[in-house]
Design a protein around this motif. Structure first.
Motif, PDB file in Angstrom:
ATOM      1  N   ALA A  32      53.947  67.943  24.084  1.00  0.00           N
ATOM      2  CA  ALA A  32      54.090  69.389  23.918  1.00  0.00           C
ATOM      3  C   ALA A  32      53.134  70.150  24.833  1.00  0.00           C
ATOM      4  N   PRO A  33      53.336  70.068  26.148  1.00  0.00           N
ATOM      5  CA  PRO A  33      52.414  70.750  27.062  1.00  0.00           C
ATOM      6  C   PRO A  33      52.361  72.262  26.861  1.00  0.00           C
ATOM      7  N   ARG A  34      53.450  72.864  26.425  1.00  0.00           N
ATOM      8  CA  ARG A  34      53.441  74.319  26.200  1.00  0.00           C
ATOM      9  C   ARG A  34      52.526  74.697  25.037  1.00  0.00           C
ATOM     10  N   LEU A  35      52.364  73.778  24.095  1.00  0.00           N
ATOM     11  CA  LEU A  35      51.442  74.027  22.984  1.00  0.00           C
ATOM     12  C   LEU A  35      50.019  74.212  23.509  1.00  0.00           C
ATOM     13  N   VAL A  36      49.653  73.441  24.518  1.00  0.00           N
ATOM     14  CA  VAL A  36      48.322  73.573  25.117  1.00  0.00           C
ATOM     15  C   VAL A  36      48.140  74.987  25.659  1.00  0.00           C
ATOM     16  N   GLY A  37      49.138  75.492  26.371  1.00  0.00           N
ATOM     17  CA  GLY A  37      49.067  76.850  26.891  1.00  0.00           C
ATOM     18  C   GLY A  37      48.939  77.877  25.784  1.00  0.00           C
TER      19      GLY A  37
END
Length: 97
Positions: A32-37
């Protein structure tokens, strides 16, 4: 893992990136790379957010982020981070995106 625990793990991962290195969003949270953002955009904690870049080395915060990374000695190739040189290696057993 609950949401708070996941957010805390992401922030701990960002804090663990030493000066002069970067990690991609996917390095920090492969599923979930967008969660990091989202976590970085909403946290009130002081973390070295500038050390988190896109997988190909592009910078979501452009000139501001670039200036901070250059001040830390992060190697660049034009407008992008040189990921071959600057990407912090993952611990054994973890995989890059």
């Amino acid at each position: 893992m609950d949401v708070r625990g996941r957010h805390a793990r992401i922030l701990a991962g960002v804090r663990a990136i030493p000066e002069g290195y970067v990690r991609s969003y996917g390095d920090l949270e492969p599923g979930a790379p967008r969660l990091v953002g989202r976590v970085l955009a909403t946290t009130e904690e002081d973390v070295p957010w500038q050390r988190v870049v896109r997988a190909e080395g592009s910078l979501p915060k452009d000139d501001r982020q670039r200036a901070l990374l250059l001040a830390e000695g992060v190697p660049m190739r034009g407008a992008r981070v040189d990921m071959e040189l600057a990407r912090l290696p993952l611990p054994p057993g973890e995989h890059l995106e």
